[in-house]
Design an enzyme around this catalytic site. Structure first.
Site, short mmCIF file in Angstrom:
data_model
loop_
_atom_site.label_atom_id
_atom_site.label_comp_id
_atom_site.label_asym_id
_atom_site.label_seq_id
_atom_site.Cartn_x
_atom_site.Cartn_y
_atom_site.Cartn_z
N TYR A 101 1.82 -3.73 -10.94
CA TYR A 101 1.77 -2.46 -10.21
C TYR A 101 0.57 -2.44 -9.26
CZ TYR A 101 1.14 2.47 -9.23
OH TYR A 101 0.96 3.67 -8.57
N LYS A 159 0.54 -2.13 -5.08
CA LYS A 159 -0.15 -1.09 -4.32
C LYS A 159 -1.16 -1.68 -3.34
CE LYS A 159 2.27 1.42 -4.90
NZ LYS A 159 2.93 2.50 -4.14
#
Length: 260
Positions: free
Chosen positions: A153, A157
């Protein structure tokens, strides 16, 4: 008033941002994963113009989302807000064999950016988690490494900031910026998240629609309407170009410096 497309706007920060823009008189087009979610989006932001549907974990469906958006005409701004979280305990593969987190959070914004007609402004929603990782360019799809959902994750990002800065460099006629909304109690963030929910969607709205000179910049990274230093890897041209090349290879969609 601006015309704005917001991905992932059936709930969470995307829905909140869309609602704020509709309330301010802007023309907003929503996006949802499927028809059922589209009905939810319409009910929650009743002033929106329409809803585009498509599952951003699929390359083909993401290409179709771009086609739907282009059929609707010109947009002043696009907010790349759609994302899935950091709690995936295993590598969930998409129909294309890619990790779902990478497909939705990293590759879909790349495909949509490359295929949707250029708006005046592009806004990419990142996360504070991006600061602590490198981009993982030699293994974007987690084939060589053991799965780590939190790291996957965080890398995704970082990819959003890399993409925002690459676009700022290659498309000087477009204002392209990224932001972190804070750790807020959305479905993704969880009920214990400590940041201000009311403030969380305002930076993306500001970057997409404001005439404030501080918002009309490019290649910036923001938190609660203020500039913040991003992960320094995001500004490195070799990393930007490497990321664009890998996304082109994986998706079959090429990013070009010319307008659509």
């Amino acid at each position: 008033m601006a015309r704005v497309f917001v991905t992932g706007s059936a709930d969470g920060l995307g829905q909140m941002a869309a609602g704020l823009m509709v309330a301010a008189g802007h023309k907003v087009v929503l996006h949802a994963r499927n028809a059922e979610r589209a009905e939810v989006a319409r009910s929650r932001v009743p002033g929106a113009q329409t809803v585009v549907t498509g599952d951003l974990s699929s390359i083909e469906a993401t290409r179709n989302v771009a086609e739907q958006v282009n059929r609707l005409g010109h947009f002043d701004a696009i907010i790349h807000n759609a994302g899935i979280g950091y709690r995936e305990s295993r590598r969930v593969a998409t129909v294309d064999g890619l990790p779902q987190v990478f497909a939705v959070n990293s590759l879909a914004p790349y495909i949509l950016t490359a295929l949707i007609n250029k708006p005046a402004r592009l806004v990419y929603v990142s996360s504070g988690m991006h600061h602590g990782v490198d981009p993982g360019l030699d293994d974007l799809i987690w084939k060589k490494r053991g799965w780590n959902g939190s790291r996957a994750y965080a890398e995704s990002k970082l990819h959003d900031v890399i993409l925002a800065f690459a676009v700022a460099r290659k498309w000087p006629d477009v204002l392209s910026n990224a932001l972190e909304p804070g750790w807020v109690p959305t479905k993704m963030g969880g009920p214990g998240a400590p940041d201000d929910m009311d403030a969380a969607p305002r930076t993306q709205v500001w970057l997409a629609t404001s005439d404030d000179p501080a918002a009309k910049v490019t290649g910036g990274y923001f938190y609660h309407l203020k500039p913040r230093k991003p992960n320094p890897d995001a500004a490195k041209e070799a990393i930007q170009d490497g990321f664009l090349d890998e996304c082109a290879r994986l998706s079959g969609v090429r990013f070009t410096s010319s307008s659509h």
